[in-house]
Write a protein that holds these residues in place. Structure first.
Motif, PDB file in Angstrom:
ATOM      1  N   PRO A  69      10.158 -33.915  52.636  1.00  0.00           N
ATOM      2  CA  PRO A  69      10.248 -32.586  51.996  1.00  0.00           C
ATOM      3  C   PRO A  69       9.684 -31.453  52.856  1.00  0.00           C
ATOM      4  O   PRO A  69       9.839 -30.282  52.496  1.00  0.00           O
ATOM      5  N   MET A  70       9.043 -31.766  53.969  1.00  0.00           N
ATOM      6  CA  MET A  70       8.375 -30.717  54.734  1.00  0.00           C
ATOM      7  C   MET A  70       9.345 -29.836  55.523  1.00  0.00           C
ATOM      8  O   MET A  70       8.993 -28.733  55.914  1.00  0.00           O
ATOM      9  N   ARG A  71      10.557 -30.291  55.769  1.00  0.00           N
ATOM     10  CA  ARG A  71      11.539 -29.437  56.461  1.00  0.00           C
ATOM     11  C   ARG A  71      12.365 -28.685  55.426  1.00  0.00           C
ATOM     12  O   ARG A  71      12.946 -29.319  54.523  1.00  0.00           O
ATOM     13  N   PRO A  72      12.501 -27.358  55.572  1.00  0.00           N
ATOM     14  CA  PRO A  72      13.272 -26.588  54.599  1.00  0.00           C
ATOM     15  C   PRO A  72      14.708 -27.090  54.434  1.00  0.00           C
ATOM     16  O   PRO A  72      15.226 -27.145  53.314  1.00  0.00           O
ATOM     17  N   GLU A  73      15.354 -27.512  55.536  1.00  0.00           N
ATOM     18  CA  GLU A  73      16.750 -27.974  55.393  1.00  0.00           C
ATOM     19  C   GLU A  73      16.813 -29.272  54.594  1.00  0.00           C
ATOM     20  O   GLU A  73      17.785 -29.527  53.872  1.00  0.00           O
ATOM     21  N   ASN A  74      15.766 -30.097  54.699  1.00  0.00           N
ATOM     22  CA  ASN A  74      15.738 -31.320  53.888  1.00  0.00           C
ATOM     23  C   ASN A  74      15.557 -30.970  52.414  1.00  0.00           C
ATOM     24  O   ASN A  74      16.178 -31.579  51.533  1.00  0.00           O
ATOM     25  N   ARG A  75      14.690 -29.985  52.159  1.00  0.00           N
ATOM     26  CA  ARG A  75      14.471 -29.591  50.752  1.00  0.00           C
ATOM     27  C   ARG A  75      15.779 -29.096  50.140  1.00  0.00           C
ATOM     28  O   ARG A  75      16.103 -29.411  48.998  1.00  0.00           O
ATOM     29  N   ALA A  76      16.557 -28.351  50.922  1.00  0.00           N
ATOM     30  CA  ALA A  76      17.837 -27.847  50.413  1.00  0.00           C
ATOM     31  C   ALA A  76      18.766 -29.023  50.111  1.00  0.00           C
ATOM     32  O   ALA A  76      19.424 -29.063  49.060  1.00  0.00           O
ATOM     33  N   LEU A  77      18.800 -30.029  50.989  1.00  0.00           N
ATOM     34  CA  LEU A  77      19.663 -31.194  50.766  1.00  0.00           C
ATOM     35  C   LEU A  77      19.239 -31.958  49.515  1.00  0.00           C
ATOM     36  O   LEU A  77      20.088 -32.410  48.729  1.00  0.00           O
ATOM     37  N   LEU A  78      17.926 -32.084  49.308  1.00  0.00           N
ATOM     38  CA  LEU A  78      17.438 -32.779  48.103  1.00  0.00           C
ATOM     39  C   LEU A  78      17.880 -32.019  46.854  1.00  0.00           C
ATOM     40  O   LEU A  78      18.400 -32.590  45.904  1.00  0.00           O
ATOM     41  N   LYS A  79      17.664 -30.712  46.871  1.00  0.00           N
ATOM     42  CA  LYS A  79      18.004 -29.880  45.701  1.00  0.00           C
ATOM     43  C   LYS A  79      19.494 -29.938  45.365  1.00  0.00           C
ATOM     44  O   LYS A  79      19.889 -29.968  44.206  1.00  0.00           O
ATOM     45  N   GLU A  80      20.320 -29.951  46.426  1.00  0.00           N
ATOM     46  CA  GLU A  80      21.770 -29.861  46.210  1.00  0.00           C
ATOM     47  C   GLU A  80      22.421 -31.185  45.830  1.00  0.00           C
ATOM     48  O   GLU A  80      23.568 -31.204  45.395  1.00  0.00           O
ATOM     49  N   ASN A  81      21.695 -32.284  46.034  1.00  0.00           N
ATOM     50  CA  ASN A  81      22.396 -33.571  45.925  1.00  0.00           C
ATOM     51  C   ASN A  81      21.839 -34.555  44.915  1.00  0.00           C
ATOM     52  O   ASN A  81      22.139 -35.739  44.980  1.00  0.00           O
ATOM     53  N   GLY A  82      21.032 -34.073  43.991  1.00  0.00           N
ATOM     54  CA  GLY A  82      20.541 -34.962  42.948  1.00  0.00           C
ATOM     55  C   GLY A  82      19.237 -34.478  42.371  1.00  0.00           C
ATOM     56  O   GLY A  82      18.929 -33.296  42.423  1.00  0.00           O
TER      57      GLY A  82
END
Ligand code: S3P
Length: 175
Positions: A84-97
């Protein structure tokens, strides 16, 4: 919107065992990100850090998360603690489940890390093979707000077996 279930939390918070218990109960496939990356590099995580450096490992996490997000059928995903520490990862988490944060007290985390450190496969490069309480506390403090901001649900794991936590999640999320 994809329907993956992502587990996040600090090392030793129980992500892998709870994700496994939930995948059995819901009969959904499990993907452990550390395990998948380790397979890709054909070496344990601490060797990847040693050989290619942390940034390469972090890039591998983002690449894998991106691939997961393109899969249509739902997966239970145990994320590495740093995901979760990378902003692009947080966006992927939010968008995909939905993302579930597993919380545990520092004492419980240290107890679990101490158990794991007896196995070399589980050696955690960020801890330099050392369970230093103040170092762990500082890392938890640094990550806490980001973890909480990323999670759709938070759940305490102290004193509970993975199966009990999985049942609590099923109730919490109305599966
Ligand atoms: C890390 C956590 C580890 C692993 C790597 C880095 C972190 O995974 O990805 O050692 O930055 O917190 P676990 O949380 O599954 O131990």
């Amino acid at each position: 919107m994809k329907n993956h279930l992502f587990f996040i939390g600090y090392m030793g918070s129980g992500k892998t065992s709870v994700a496994r218990a939930l995948s059995e109960k819901l009969d959904l496939p499990l993907l452990d990100m550390d395990e998948a990356i380790s397979k890709r590099f054909d070496m344990p995580i601490n060797k990847i850090f040693e050989t290619f450096g942390e940034e390469r490992f972090r890039d591998a996490e983002t690449e894998l998360l991106d691939e997961i997000s393109k899969l249509d059928s739902p997966l239970i995903v145990s994320c590495g603690g740093g995901v979760p520490m990378r902003p692009e990862n947080r966006a992927l988490l939010k968008e995909n489940g939905k993302t579930i944060l597993l919380n545990a007290t520092i004492e419980e985390i240290i107890r679990r890390l101490n158990c794991d450190s007896h196995s070399n496969e589980n050696a955690r490069p960020l801890l330099n093979n050392e369970i230093d309480e103040s170092h762990i506390k500082a890392m938890i403090e640094k990550r806490k707000a980001v973890y909480e901001e990323t999670a759709d649900f938070s759940i305490s794991t102290d004193g509970l077996a993975p199966e009990e936590i999985a049942l609590n999640i099923i109730e919490l999320m109305h599966f």
